[in-house]
Design a protein around this motif. Structure first.
Motif, PDB file in Angstrom:
ATOM      1  N   VAL A 390      -3.047  -5.772   1.474  1.00  0.00           N
ATOM      2  CA  VAL A 390      -3.722  -4.697   2.205  1.00  0.00           C
ATOM      3  C   VAL A 390      -5.192  -4.697   1.818  1.00  0.00           C
ATOM      4  O   VAL A 390      -5.530  -4.773   0.638  1.00  0.00           O
ATOM      5  N   LEU A 391      -6.051  -4.620   2.827  1.00  0.00           N
ATOM      6  CA  LEU A 391      -7.491  -4.552   2.576  1.00  0.00           C
ATOM      7  C   LEU A 391      -7.889  -3.080   2.507  1.00  0.00           C
ATOM      8  O   LEU A 391      -7.950  -2.387   3.522  1.00  0.00           O
ATOM      9  N   LEU A 392      -8.133  -2.621   1.274  1.00  0.00           N
ATOM     10  CA  LEU A 392      -8.428  -1.197   1.059  1.00  0.00           C
ATOM     11  C   LEU A 392      -9.925  -0.975   1.261  1.00  0.00           C
ATOM     12  O   LEU A 392     -10.724  -1.336   0.408  1.00  0.00           O
ATOM     13  N   ASP A 393     -10.282  -0.393   2.397  1.00  0.00           N
ATOM     14  CA  ASP A 393     -11.723  -0.288   2.670  1.00  0.00           C
ATOM     15  C   ASP A 393     -12.223   1.123   2.931  1.00  0.00           C
ATOM     16  O   ASP A 393     -13.392   1.309   3.212  1.00  0.00           O
ATOM     17  N   GLN A 401      -6.732   8.852  -3.097  1.00  0.00           N
ATOM     18  CA  GLN A 401      -6.066   7.918  -2.178  1.00  0.00           C
ATOM     19  C   GLN A 401      -7.075   7.005  -1.505  1.00  0.00           C
ATOM     20  O   GLN A 401      -8.190   7.410  -1.199  1.00  0.00           O
ATOM     21  N   LEU A 402      -6.644   5.771  -1.283  1.00  0.00           N
ATOM     22  CA  LEU A 402      -7.444   4.856  -0.470  1.00  0.00           C
ATOM     23  C   LEU A 402      -6.615   4.459   0.751  1.00  0.00           C
ATOM     24  O   LEU A 402      -5.381   4.530   0.739  1.00  0.00           O
ATOM     25  N   ALA A 419     -11.772   1.720  -8.124  1.00  0.00           N
ATOM     26  CA  ALA A 419     -12.115   0.312  -8.365  1.00  0.00           C
ATOM     27  C   ALA A 419     -11.450  -0.621  -7.351  1.00  0.00           C
ATOM     28  O   ALA A 419     -11.869  -1.762  -7.176  1.00  0.00           O
ATOM     29  N   PHE A 420     -10.416  -0.142  -6.690  1.00  0.00           N
ATOM     30  CA  PHE A 420      -9.707  -0.989  -5.727  1.00  0.00           C
ATOM     31  C   PHE A 420     -10.356  -0.995  -4.355  1.00  0.00           C
ATOM     32  O   PHE A 420      -9.971  -1.753  -3.476  1.00  0.00           O
ATOM     33  N   ALA A 450     -14.751  -7.966  -3.920  1.00  0.00           N
ATOM     34  CA  ALA A 450     -15.468  -7.996  -2.630  1.00  0.00           C
ATOM     35  C   ALA A 450     -16.828  -8.645  -2.739  1.00  0.00           C
ATOM     36  O   ALA A 450     -17.363  -9.157  -1.772  1.00  0.00           O
ATOM     37  N   SER A 451     -17.435  -8.588  -3.894  1.00  0.00           N
ATOM     38  CA  SER A 451     -18.764  -9.208  -3.980  1.00  0.00           C
ATOM     39  C   SER A 451     -18.949  -9.860  -5.347  1.00  0.00           C
ATOM     40  O   SER A 451     -18.176  -9.642  -6.252  1.00  0.00           O
TER      41      SER A 451
END
Ligand code: 5AD
Ligand code: SF4
Length: 451
Positions: A390-393, A401-402, A419-420, A450-451
């Motif tokens: 899952v891409l948590l964005d 919650q994310l 941090a996620f 991510a970076s």
């Protein structure tokens, strides 16, 4: 001195992408993004003309913005208002006639001219209209993308449409099909990845009609996907919106061959009736569509589908509508959008004398949406117990919650530390709802920065 720019985006993802580009083009003039219209120096409404409701919304928002402009004026300050997007293109100077406090009107092909238009609007006190379809395309005239879109980014690869479905304004507002060069697309994709994108969605009104030229060779959308998949750090690729007619063999094949291409496809059918499809000028029939679905499933067995449907197209009989319901039963969608037919000025279907009564449209829409909701819930439930990345964005609904996206485009919410955010995380699905899944993190060894 920095000035405040507020952009309101309506409609499709192409508009969302264009809004980012407008932000970038205005940044060198000292305009920085604002989340609210209050106190803004420049307001741009990036509008949608696809259905009547979308257009009405623009005019009602304009009324509210006018009040804001007047209260600024009372304080001796200035506010510029621009109407961009497809309502701008379709209505042009009519907008200024109806709402004289609007300073600028521009179509989707004119965004590179915004800085000049703003300068002229300040000097000339408004009345600036720019609707040309230039021979040089806007992408070649816009500066390189500089705003980060975060972990999930959009990239326009194609614009316009030559299909002329008889209900649709897009060929008139967005113009003829145009594909960006493979070189420009790869360069932009690399920049997006450098800025933290793990997922890129390739956008176009007719994205799979993509045919970019480079060194005398024509690239297909599948060629672009294969090329972008080589970029280190890019983990997921999607594309939308596709036309069944343009689902070429290489595109179907790459769904099975390229793991970075996500197993989800938005493939609008609009209707399940061959008679209606013919009168919609869709250039495909029901059998053709079902064959594409079957071939995609053969190529990528877990692929999930989404579609757009129009109910109450002129002349749609009970039997035509039953054909649509039956097609939905056959395909089993993971999600879908459905609309009542809305006559759009200048399109052939709008002058058809077999318009369907509103109460019949309402009744059909409800029946179709009940069925689609049922399928969506069933699909979500079938995912419970599975492990997915899952891409948590984004922020979730509650504190701590994310929210993210599964490979199948489902929203997944999870309790997870900050941090996620912006990361791809392996999760087990623990609950299913109509519009989302609940998940829990099982393992963060697969966590990609991510970076
Ligand atoms: N009325 C209702 N829905 C429409 N769409 C496009 N034009 C119309 C219209 N005139 C829907 C189609 C398309 C989606 C973006 O909007 O289903 O795929
Ligand atoms: Fe509109 Fe049809 Fe073109 Fe899609 S394919 S943008 S529905 S004309």
């Amino acid at each position: 001195m920095t000035k405040k720019l507020y952009i309101k985006t309506y409609g499709c993802q192409m508009n969302a992408y264009d809004s980012v580009r407008m932000q970038d083009v205005m940044a060198p003039l000292g305009y920085s993004a604002s989340d609210t219209p209050e106190g803004a120096d420049l307001i741009i409404l990036n509008t949608c003309h696809i259905r009547e409701k979308a257009e009405e919304k623009v005019y009602s928002d304009l009324g509210r913005i006018r009040a804001e402009k007047e209260s600024k004026k009372a304080r001796g300050e200035k506010m510029l208002i621009a109407v961009g997007g497809c309502v701008g293109q379709a209505e042009g100077a009519e907008i200024i006639k109806r709402a004289p406090y609007v300073d600028m009107v521009l179509g989707p092909q004119s965004y590179h001219q915004l800085p000049e238009m703003v300068t002229r609007a300040i000097r000339e006190g408004g009345g600036i209209v720019e609707l040309d379809f230039p021979t040089v395309q806007k992408f070649d005239l816009l500066p390189e993308i500089t705003s980060s879109q975060g972990a999930a980014a959009f990239l326009s690869v194609q614009e316009g449409c030559d299909k002329f479905c008889s209900f649709c304004v897009v060929p008139y507002t967005r113009g003829a099909e145009y594909s960006r060069t493979p070189q420009a697309i790869e360069a932009e994709a690399r920049r997006l990845v450098d800025q933290g994108a793990l997922e890129i969605t390739l956008l176009g009104q007719n994205v799979n009609a993509y045919h970019g030229e480079q060194n005398g060779k024509t690239w297909s959308l599948a060629d672009i996907i294969a090329q972008l998949a080589k970029i280190n750090g890019l983990e997921r690729i999607r594309y939308m919106t596709s036309h069944p007619r343009d689902m070429s063999d290489d595109l179907i094949a790459i769904h099975g061959a390229e793991p970075k291409l996500m197993p989800f496809l938005h493939l609008p059918v609009q209707s399940g009736s061959n008679e209606i499809l013919k009168r919609m000028n869709r250039k495909h029939d029901r059998e053709f569509y079902l064959d594409i679905i079957a071939r995609l499933r053969k190529s990528r067995p877990d692929i999930a589908f989404s579609s757009d449907f129009i109910v109450g197209f002129p002349g749609e009989s009970d039997r035509d509508f039953d054909d649509t319901m039956q097609l939905v039963e056959q395909v089993q969608y993971a999600q879908a959008y459905s609309f009542k037919y809305s006559p759009r000025p200048g399109t052939p279907a709008a002058v058809d004398d077999r318009q369907i009564a509103e109460n019949i449209k309402n009744e059909r829409l409800q029946r179709l949406q009940d069925l689609l909701r049922h399928q969506q819930t069933a699909f979500n439930e079938s995912c419970v117990g599975r492990t997915m990345s899952v891409l948590l964005d984004r922020d979730g609904k509650h504190d701590g919650q994310l929210l993210g996206k599964s490979p199948y485009m489902q929203s997944v919410h999870v309790s997870a530390p900050e941090a996620f955010r912006g990361q791809l995380v392996d999760m087990r699905m623990t609950g299913a709802y109509l519009n989302s899944l609940a998940g829990e993190i099982i393992d963060n060894t697969n966590l990609r920065k991510a970076s």
